[in-house]
Design a protein around this motif. Sequence first.
Motif, PDB file in Angstrom:
ATOM      1  N   PRO A   1       0.921  -1.155   0.049  1.00 30.37           N
ATOM      2  CA  PRO A   1       0.074  -0.030  -0.027  1.00 30.37           C
ATOM      3  C   PRO A   1       1.139   1.334   0.041  1.00 30.37           C
ATOM      4  O   PRO A   1       2.019   1.157   0.648  1.00 30.37           O
ATOM      5  CB  PRO A   1      -0.819  -0.280   1.240  1.00 30.37           C
ATOM      6  N   THR A   2       0.272   2.221  -0.644  1.00 25.28           N
ATOM      7  CA  THR A   2       0.891   3.495  -0.610  1.00 25.28           C
ATOM      8  C   THR A   2       0.468   4.593   0.075  1.00 25.28           C
ATOM      9  O   THR A   2       0.987   5.849   0.466  1.00 25.28           O
ATOM     10  CB  THR A   2       1.013   4.063  -2.163  1.00 25.28           C
ATOM     11  N   GLY A   3      -0.807   4.318   0.773  1.00 24.55           N
ATOM     12  CA  GLY A   3      -1.597   5.481   1.600  1.00 24.55           C
ATOM     13  C   GLY A   3      -2.628   5.882   0.647  1.00 24.55           C
ATOM     14  O   GLY A   3      -3.505   6.782   1.244  1.00 24.55           O
ATOM     15  N   ALA A   4      -2.431   5.890  -0.679  1.00 22.26           N
ATOM     16  CA  ALA A   4      -3.522   6.479  -1.403  1.00 22.26           C
ATOM     17  C   ALA A   4      -3.803   5.614  -2.665  1.00 22.26           C
ATOM     18  O   ALA A   4      -3.320   5.771  -3.744  1.00 22.26           O
ATOM     19  CB  ALA A   4      -2.970   7.843  -2.111  1.00 22.26           C
ATOM     20  N   ASP A   5      -4.652   4.392  -2.414  1.00 22.66           N
ATOM     21  CA  ASP A   5      -4.671   3.378  -3.274  1.00 22.66           C
ATOM     22  C   ASP A   5      -6.115   3.208  -3.665  1.00 22.66           C
ATOM     23  O   ASP A   5      -7.230   3.877  -3.087  1.00 22.66           O
ATOM     24  CB  ASP A   5      -4.205   2.017  -2.568  1.00 22.66           C
ATOM     25  N   LYS A   6      -6.509   2.351  -4.388  1.00 20.82           N
ATOM     26  CA  LYS A   6      -7.804   1.952  -5.128  1.00 20.82           C
ATOM     27  C   LYS A   6      -7.870   0.398  -5.087  1.00 20.82           C
ATOM     28  O   LYS A   6      -6.676  -0.209  -5.503  1.00 20.82           O
ATOM     29  CB  LYS A   6      -8.129   2.442  -6.174  1.00 20.82           C
ATOM     30  N   THR A   7      -9.085  -0.154  -4.755  1.00 24.40           N
ATOM     31  CA  THR A   7      -9.336  -1.518  -4.683  1.00 24.40           C
ATOM     32  C   THR A   7     -10.515  -1.655  -5.780  1.00 24.40           C
ATOM     33  O   THR A   7     -11.628  -1.117  -5.441  1.00 24.40           O
ATOM     34  CB  THR A   7      -9.534  -2.419  -3.510  1.00 24.40           C
ATOM     35  N   SER A   8     -10.259  -2.584  -6.670  1.00 27.92           N
ATOM     36  CA  SER A   8     -11.524  -2.884  -7.782  1.00 27.92           C
ATOM     37  C   SER A   8     -11.848  -4.280  -7.550  1.00 27.92           C
ATOM     38  O   SER A   8     -11.348  -5.342  -7.156  1.00 27.92           O
ATOM     39  CB  SER A   8     -10.888  -2.575  -9.080  1.00 27.92           C
ATOM     40  N   VAL A   9     -13.173  -4.650  -7.529  1.00 30.78           N
ATOM     41  CA  VAL A   9     -14.041  -5.866  -7.357  1.00 30.78           C
ATOM     42  C   VAL A   9     -15.175  -5.911  -8.257  1.00 30.78           C
ATOM     43  O   VAL A   9     -15.496  -4.884  -8.665  1.00 30.78           O
ATOM     44  CB  VAL A   9     -14.269  -6.071  -5.885  1.00 30.78           C
ATOM     45  N   VAL A  10     -15.519  -7.088  -8.575  1.00 26.52           N
ATOM     46  CA  VAL A  10     -16.742  -7.369  -9.068  1.00 26.52           C
ATOM     47  C   VAL A  10     -17.679  -8.360  -8.358  1.00 26.52           C
ATOM     48  O   VAL A  10     -17.242  -9.164  -7.719  1.00 26.52           O
ATOM     49  CB  VAL A  10     -16.548  -7.994 -10.663  1.00 26.52           C
ATOM     50  N   ILE A  11     -18.845  -7.823  -8.074  1.00 28.64           N
ATOM     51  CA  ILE A  11     -19.726  -8.476  -7.001  1.00 28.64           C
ATOM     52  C   ILE A  11     -21.117  -8.825  -7.750  1.00 28.64           C
ATOM     53  O   ILE A  11     -21.463  -8.245  -8.570  1.00 28.64           O
ATOM     54  CB  ILE A  11     -20.123  -7.579  -5.883  1.00 28.64           C
ATOM     55  N   TRP A  12     -21.355 -10.266  -7.426  1.00 24.06           N
ATOM     56  CA  TRP A  12     -22.836 -10.813  -7.882  1.00 24.06           C
ATOM     57  C   TRP A  12     -23.620 -10.816  -6.772  1.00 24.06           C
ATOM     58  O   TRP A  12     -23.233 -11.656  -5.701  1.00 24.06           O
ATOM     59  CB  TRP A  12     -22.391 -11.930  -8.627  1.00 24.06           C
ATOM     60  N   GLN A  13     -24.652 -10.317  -6.897  1.00 27.68           N
ATOM     61  CA  GLN A  13     -25.894 -10.767  -5.781  1.00 27.68           C
ATOM     62  C   GLN A  13     -26.367 -12.153  -5.596  1.00 27.68           C
ATOM     63  O   GLN A  13     -26.167 -12.888  -6.663  1.00 27.68           O
ATOM     64  CB  GLN A  13     -26.916  -9.999  -6.035  1.00 27.68           C
ATOM     65  N   ARG A  14     -26.445 -12.465  -4.340  1.00 23.49           N
ATOM     66  CA  ARG A  14     -26.981 -14.053  -4.375  1.00 23.49           C
ATOM     67  C   ARG A  14     -28.359 -14.301  -4.864  1.00 23.49           C
ATOM     68  O   ARG A  14     -28.674 -15.050  -5.521  1.00 23.49           O
ATOM     69  CB  ARG A  14     -26.886 -14.530  -2.883  1.00 23.49           C
ATOM     70  N   ASP A  15     -29.403 -13.349  -4.643  1.00 23.11           N
ATOM     71  CA  ASP A  15     -30.498 -13.118  -5.089  1.00 23.11           C
ATOM     72  C   ASP A  15     -31.042 -11.846  -5.230  1.00 23.11           C
ATOM     73  O   ASP A  15     -30.397 -10.739  -4.627  1.00 23.11           O
ATOM     74  CB  ASP A  15     -31.508 -14.034  -4.520  1.00 23.11           C
ATOM     75  N   ASP A  16     -32.113 -11.567  -6.139  1.00 19.96           N
ATOM     76  CA  ASP A  16     -32.822 -10.163  -6.344  1.00 19.96           C
ATOM     77  C   ASP A  16     -33.682 -10.080  -5.151  1.00 19.96           C
ATOM     78  O   ASP A  16     -34.716 -10.666  -5.077  1.00 19.96           O
ATOM     79  CB  ASP A  16     -33.363 -10.170  -7.690  1.00 19.96           C
ATOM     80  N   HIS A  17     -33.442  -8.873  -4.205  1.00 23.39           N
ATOM     81  CA  HIS A  17     -34.562  -8.704  -3.333  1.00 23.39           C
ATOM     82  C   HIS A  17     -34.543  -7.315  -2.958  1.00 23.39           C
ATOM     83  O   HIS A  17     -33.613  -6.344  -3.305  1.00 23.39           O
ATOM     84  CB  HIS A  17     -34.340  -9.549  -2.039  1.00 23.39           C
ATOM     85  N   PRO A  18     -35.581  -6.720  -2.492  1.00 17.42           N
ATOM     86  CA  PRO A  18     -35.787  -5.334  -2.072  1.00 17.42           C
ATOM     87  C   PRO A  18     -34.487  -5.086  -1.059  1.00 17.42           C
ATOM     88  O   PRO A  18     -34.249  -5.765   0.185  1.00 17.42           O
ATOM     89  CB  PRO A  18     -36.985  -5.114  -1.245  1.00 17.42           C
ATOM     90  N   GLY A  19     -33.601  -4.064  -1.462  1.00 20.14           N
ATOM     91  CA  GLY A  19     -32.683  -3.449  -0.512  1.00 20.14           C
ATOM     92  C   GLY A  19     -31.242  -4.278  -0.886  1.00 20.14           C
ATOM     93  O   GLY A  19     -30.277  -3.983  -0.127  1.00 20.14           O
ATOM     94  N   GLY A  20     -31.328  -4.852  -1.939  1.00 19.23           N
ATOM     95  CA  GLY A  20     -30.220  -5.865  -2.368  1.00 19.23           C
ATOM     96  C   GLY A  20     -28.773  -5.027  -2.501  1.00 19.23           C
ATOM     97  O   GLY A  20     -27.790  -5.321  -1.852  1.00 19.23           O
ATOM     98  N   LEU A  21     -29.087  -4.177  -3.496  1.00 19.06           N
ATOM     99  CA  LEU A  21     -27.805  -3.200  -3.601  1.00 19.06           C
ATOM    100  C   LEU A  21     -27.382  -2.473  -2.351  1.00 19.06           C
ATOM    101  O   LEU A  21     -26.273  -2.428  -2.081  1.00 19.06           O
ATOM    102  CB  LEU A  21     -28.041  -2.422  -4.686  1.00 19.06           C
ATOM    103  N   ARG A  22     -28.409  -2.017  -1.669  1.00 17.46           N
ATOM    104  CA  ARG A  22     -28.219  -1.162  -0.417  1.00 17.46           C
ATOM    105  C   ARG A  22     -27.191  -2.140   0.609  1.00 17.46           C
ATOM    106  O   ARG A  22     -26.270  -1.806   1.291  1.00 17.46           O
ATOM    107  CB  ARG A  22     -29.277  -0.800   0.450  1.00 17.46           C
ATOM    108  N   ASP A  23     -27.697  -3.390   0.761  1.00 18.34           N
ATOM    109  CA  ASP A  23     -26.832  -4.387   1.489  1.00 18.34           C
ATOM    110  C   ASP A  23     -25.436  -4.437   0.919  1.00 18.34           C
ATOM    111  O   ASP A  23     -24.434  -4.463   1.899  1.00 18.34           O
ATOM    112  CB  ASP A  23     -27.655  -5.760   1.471  1.00 18.34           C
ATOM    113  N   LEU A  24     -25.296  -4.335  -0.237  1.00 18.07           N
ATOM    114  CA  LEU A  24     -23.880  -4.554  -0.673  1.00 18.07           C
ATOM    115  C   LEU A  24     -23.013  -3.461  -0.526  1.00 18.07           C
ATOM    116  O   LEU A  24     -21.883  -3.247  -0.155  1.00 18.07           O
ATOM    117  CB  LEU A  24     -23.741  -4.565  -2.316  1.00 18.07           C
ATOM    118  N   LEU A  25     -23.643  -2.259  -0.800  1.00 17.07           N
ATOM    119  CA  LEU A  25     -22.998  -0.862  -0.543  1.00 17.07           C
ATOM    120  C   LEU A  25     -22.875  -0.645   1.055  1.00 17.07           C
ATOM    121  O   LEU A  25     -21.985  -0.003   1.591  1.00 17.07           O
ATOM    122  CB  LEU A  25     -23.800   0.171  -1.098  1.00 17.07           C
ATOM    123  N   GLY A  26     -23.669  -1.156   1.731  1.00 13.81           N
ATOM    124  CA  GLY A  26     -23.404  -1.052   3.368  1.00 13.81           C
ATOM    125  C   GLY A  26     -22.272  -1.654   3.891  1.00 13.81           C
ATOM    126  O   GLY A  26     -21.714  -1.216   4.817  1.00 13.81           O
TER     127      GLY A  26
END
Length: 310
Positions: free
Chosen positions: A189-214
């Motif tokens: 780490p440099t102290g000013a870094d970025k991390t990249s990921v790809v994420i797939w939901q387990r299922d589609d449900h209300p608030g699913g994206l909120r859960d990931l962002l949380g």
Amino acid sequence: MPASYAYLGPEGTFTEVALRTLPEAATRELVPYVSVQSALDAVRSGEAEAAFVPIENSVEGGITTTLDELVSGRPLMIYREVLLSITFALLVRPGTRLSDIKTVTAHPAAQPQVRNWLKAHLPEAAWESAASNADGARLVQEGRYDAAFAGEFAAGPYGLEVLESNIHDAENAQTRFVLVGRPARPAAPTGADKTSVVIWQRDDHPGGLRDLLGEFATRGINLMLLQSRPTGAGIGHYCFCVDAEGHISDRRVAEALMGLKRICLQVRYLGSYPRAETTPADVGALRTGTSDEEFAAAADWVARCQDGRF
């Protein structure tokens, strides 16, 4: 033979210009490829040590071809990023006037960046996409099209003239490029870094994206990119490409990734790497309660509670 870097060619692309800003490019053989896919496949096959490709621009967002290639296929990892200011020139064969232009070409990512200029100056011209902006210049040289949007530096290699320069619809437009290699231990780490990921939901449900962002929000992690991409499984099925501030060795980032791994169908780690553009305020600027020391102190407190030492 020196190790090679593949890049989106042919000669004269913005990708090549950005690649040559990396100090290590001077010690590598730089090999142009006809597409983002072929450049990344060269890395997967071991034909190239790494590939350098565009991934995002400040006008249209993510470069979908690159994102989709990183989402699918054998895993690859981002090691570096470069930001390049972009402005276009209209390249033509010698003697061509603006009134002669009936067809224009460039990479698809260029069109949103010159759309208004095209409407104002060449409203009747037909647009055709090319594999890259430099490839568009080559096609003009061959007589396939009347004009190409590319960097001014592409005029010489293809025997073209700059009919118009400094073309852009948005001031300070930039494109972000990444150096991609096979998976390995990320750089320190440099102290000013970025991390990249790809994420797939387990299922589609209300608030699913909120859960990931949380998982990021509760740990004080700022997101720098969030883009959905179709999975190919049908309408409504998406994965999410995320760039987050921080490095996987940071406790807050590691815990966020662990949280995502628990609740998601799949998580693909794309790397932790130095950010291309930072300000002094970016370095060490953490929300209260999100430093490694505070995570360690909290873990120690829980351990003491478990031992009856609170």
